[in-house]
Design a protein around this motif. Structure first.
Motif, PDB file in Angstrom:
ATOM      1  N   ASP A 133       0.814  -1.220   0.000  1.00 19.89           N
ATOM      2  CA  ASP A 133       0.000   0.000   0.000  1.00 19.89           C
ATOM      3  C   ASP A 133       0.846   1.268   0.000  1.00 19.89           C
ATOM      4  N   GLU A 134       1.935   1.272   0.787  1.00 15.54           N
ATOM      5  CA  GLU A 134       2.758   2.481   0.898  1.00 15.54           C
ATOM      6  C   GLU A 134       3.476   2.812  -0.411  1.00 15.54           C
ATOM      7  N   ASP A 135       3.692   1.776  -1.254  1.00 17.43           N
ATOM      8  CA  ASP A 135       4.427   1.988  -2.505  1.00 17.43           C
ATOM      9  C   ASP A 135       3.506   2.013  -3.720  1.00 17.43           C
ATOM     10  N   ALA A 136       2.287   1.484  -3.584  1.00 11.43           N
ATOM     11  CA  ALA A 136       1.374   1.423  -4.726  1.00 11.43           C
ATOM     12  C   ALA A 136       0.971   2.813  -5.200  1.00 11.43           C
ATOM     13  N   TYR A 137       0.919   3.756  -4.253  1.00 12.84           N
ATOM     14  CA  TYR A 137       0.520   5.131  -4.588  1.00 12.84           C
ATOM     15  C   TYR A 137       1.531   6.102  -3.986  1.00 12.84           C
ATOM     16  N   LYS A 179      10.955   4.688  -0.021  1.00  9.79           N
ATOM     17  CA  LYS A 179       9.693   4.694  -0.766  1.00  9.79           C
ATOM     18  C   LYS A 179       8.629   3.828  -0.091  1.00  9.79           C
ATOM     19  N   MET A 180       9.057   2.927   0.802  1.00 12.85           N
ATOM     20  CA  MET A 180       8.105   2.069   1.503  1.00 12.85           C
ATOM     21  C   MET A 180       7.529   2.737   2.754  1.00 12.85           C
ATOM     22  N   ALA A 181       8.044   3.921   3.086  1.00 12.38           N
ATOM     23  CA  ALA A 181       7.543   4.620   4.277  1.00 12.38           C
ATOM     24  C   ALA A 181       6.161   5.200   3.995  1.00 12.38           C
ATOM     25  N   ASP A 182       5.303   5.225   5.021  1.00 13.64           N
ATOM     26  CA  ASP A 182       3.977   5.806   4.807  1.00 13.64           C
ATOM     27  C   ASP A 182       4.091   7.324   4.760  1.00 13.64           C
ATOM     28  N   ALA A 183       3.014   7.964   4.305  1.00 14.77           N
ATOM     29  CA  ALA A 183       3.040   9.415   4.084  1.00 14.77           C
ATOM     30  C   ALA A 183       3.364  10.183   5.360  1.00 14.77           C
ATOM     31  N   GLY A 184       2.930   9.647   6.529  1.00 17.33           N
ATOM     32  CA  GLY A 184       3.141  10.355   7.790  1.00 17.33           C
ATOM     33  C   GLY A 184       4.589  10.439   8.211  1.00 17.33           C
ATOM     34  N   THR A 185       5.367   9.368   7.963  1.00 18.72           N
ATOM     35  CA  THR A 185       6.752   9.339   8.432  1.00 18.72           C
ATOM     36  C   THR A 185       7.767   9.679   7.335  1.00 18.72           C
ATOM     37  N   PHE A 186       7.307   9.766   6.090  1.00 22.38           N
ATOM     38  CA  PHE A 186       8.263   9.937   5.000  1.00 22.38           C
ATOM     39  C   PHE A 186       9.024  11.255   5.109  1.00 22.38           C
TER      40      PHE A 186
END
Length: 589
Positions: free
Chosen positions: A507-511, A557-564
């Protein structure tokens, strides 16, 4: 008016005694009243393409014309539904006849029994013109359906009926300038081969965010634009289409499964109801219309399915929505054209396709665009048309690919070698292109400053340089390259593996949002910049290539939007520190 069949050739039926019929009229064929459409007329003889299996039909059977062109029903109830190529609802047909749908099954496209809560916007005494909104219906939790005055009608509102109604109820009466009263329903009908009217067409100026980094950053498509996804079998055309349907920032998605395998459509049906819309958390089907005309369904209906889909898209566009039409695939549609053309004994063009192939493709893609809708409230809507192309053997020199390339402005060329290497999306960055880059530059600059497009150009330059260096590497090996060229190869590898490659199952990388794409590419380019400076100071090349920040960039790129954002700053600082230490060692040496 009725005639009789004189010839049956697969889906083509020839009937006589139809002198008063017109080309494009819908007819009913035989005792089972199969649906057909008149293709051409010669005297009182009509050539008809039948949208169902014709086995058992023979000369002497009756043909009855309806006097109406092939049309779709437009109104509440289309979303969260699945139709066949001529807009018959498959779930309702299955409920009537079971898993094996019988011929001649006639089910209205829109449910005549379901009641919708109509909330008026117009009131008696108001002056309205074509396209004005009379009222609204909350069709799904995601989409507010606007009931509009049909094209060609204007005048004074005499009455409006609020409350719960079925689609065939009269919800408003409009009296035109001649005193004629028009009783309007929530249901409209529109001929599929005629584009719906609009006030004005604009040059597309906003990008469609698909969440796919190679598309959004390197080869963007504008809302209201046209794109083609050509590629050989197994290169990921359908997966790219699915990703666009899932993540694109459009209001409505029309997915046309045109001639592809049934199991691919089954994947969509199984997966989409479980997916959540990233914008509102609702099931994705709440803003999706599926049109299924797979390879085991009638060939003639496959030809009509493209027009059915684009007409439904134009209707939602007229409400002011951004709509994406995904056709998978136009090659199968062209094959249906070729089969009907052959049965009509028309002069074949290249590879047996009809001579009018390119013009028919143009008629489909030119119905895309960003427009000012009919009506007095300055609504703007868009239709973005994206067609998959399946050239035999992956050879894009064949007629469908070549005709499509002359029409569309974005070309995402899928590469089987990338697919076999498990690099997805398998879009080849050297052979793909987008003609919207300059048109969209002001938008990117306004949102992210000059750096966004500057980074894109740097990345493209590095990838092209890598392609040239690969030829040298194949001849004499990588050790023969200079440190600067070795760095180019390393940076290009980072761009390919850490930026362009995406995993649709994570999910974190799909979008990826624009902000994440901008920063992720910025990390790779900043690494290149720091290392070039360090190399000029005599730094050890191998040490630069093995710093710990390299691995962290790949995992970012695998990090979620909150921690990226926090990860980005930490990685950038670590990378700068490590490169400076190695550069200092080189200066000391």
């Amino acid at each position: 008016m009725s005639g009789t069949i004189t010839k049956v050739s697969g889906p083509l039926v020839v009937a006589e005694g139809l002198a008063d019929a017109n080309v494009s009229d819908v007819v009913r064929v035989g005792s089972q009243r199969l649906i057909g459409e008149i293709l051409n007329m010669t005297g009182d003889s009509a050539s008809i393409q039948v949208y169902e299996e014709t086995s058992g039909l023979g000369p002497g059977a009756a043909v009855e014309t309806t006097g109406m062109p092939m049309s779709v029903e437009l109104g509440p109830g289309m979303l969260d539904n699945i139709y066949d190529g001529i807009q018959r609802p498959l779930p309702e047909m299955r409920a009537l006849s079971g898993d094996c749908i019988t011929r001649g099954t006639d089910v209205p496209a829109l449910n005549r029994e379901k009641k919708w809560d109509f909330v008026p916007v117009a009131k008696p005494g108001d002056r309205v013109i074509a396209g004005d909104v009379l009222g609204t219906v909350q069709e799904t939790s995601a989409i507010l359906h606007k009931i509009m005055v049909p094209p060609g009608i204007s005048g004074e509102v005499v009455s409006v009926e609020s409350g719960e109604h079925v689609v065939t109820d009269v919800i408003a009466v409009v009296k035109d300038a001649k005193g004629v009263e028009h009783r309007l329903q929530m249901l409209q009908r529109w001929p599929v081969r005629i584009a719906r009217p609009y006030t004005k067409k604009y040059v597309p100026s906003r990008p469609m965010n698909s969440g796919q980094r190679i598309i959004d950053t390197l080869f963007p498509i504008a809302k209201g634009g046209t794109a083609a996804v050509p590629g050989p079998f197994g290169s990921g055309k359908t997966v790219v289409q699915h990703q666009l349907a899932k993540w694109s920032d459009v209001d409505i998605v029309i997915y046309i499964g045109c001639g592809e395998r049934g199991n691919e459509m089954t994947d969509v049906l199984m997966e989409f109801p479980e997916l959540k819309d990233p914008r509102n958390g609702e099931p994705l089907m709440k803003r999706t219309v599926l049109i299924a005309n797979t390879s085991d369904m009638p060939v003639a209906a496959r030809e009509a399915s493209i027009y059915t889909g684009i007409t439904i898209a134009e209707y939602f566009r007229d409400m002011g929505y951004d709509v994406a039409v995904l056709a998978d695939s136009t090659s199968r549609w062209a094959e249906a054209l070729r089969e009907m053309s052959g049965r009509l004994e028309e002069m074949p063009g290249e590879e047996g396709y009809p001579a009018y192939l390119a013009s028919r493709l143009s008629q489909f893609y030119e119905r895309a665009g960003c427009v000012e809708c009919l009506g007095s409230d300055d609504r703007q809507g868009s239709v973005t048309a994206i067609g998959a192309v399946s050239p035999p053997g992956g050879d894009i020199s064949e007629p469908v690919s070549q005709a499509t390339m002359r029409i569309v402005k974005v070309f995402w060329a899928l590469d089987s070698s990338l697919a076999y290497a498990r690099h997805f999306p398998a879009i080849n960055w050297l052979t793909s292109y987008s003609l919207y880059v300059d048109t969209l530059r002001p938008w990117y600059t306004e949102q992210f400053g000059e750096a966004y497009m500057s980074n894109r150009e740097k990345a493209m330059h590095i990838l092209q340089e890598e392609s040239e260096l690969q030829e040298i590497v194949h001849l004499v090996g990588q050790d023969a390259l200079s440190p600067a060229d070795r760095l180019t190869m390393e940076t290009a590898k980072m761009i390919r593996e850490d930026f362009l490659q995406q995993n649709a199952f994570v999910d974190e990388d799909a979008y990826s949002s624009y902000a994440k794409q901008f920063r992720l590419l910025g990390l790779a380019l900043h690494y290149d910049e720091l290392c070039r400076e360090a190399l000029s100071k005599g730094a050890d090349m191998e040490a630069l290539f093995t710093i710990s920040a390299r691995e962290k960039i790949g995992r970012a790129k695998m990090a979620d939007a909150g921690t990226f954002a926090a990860d980005y700053d930490a990685i950038d600082a670590l990378m700068k520190k490590e490169v400076e230490q190695i550069a200092a060692g080189g200066e000391d040496a």
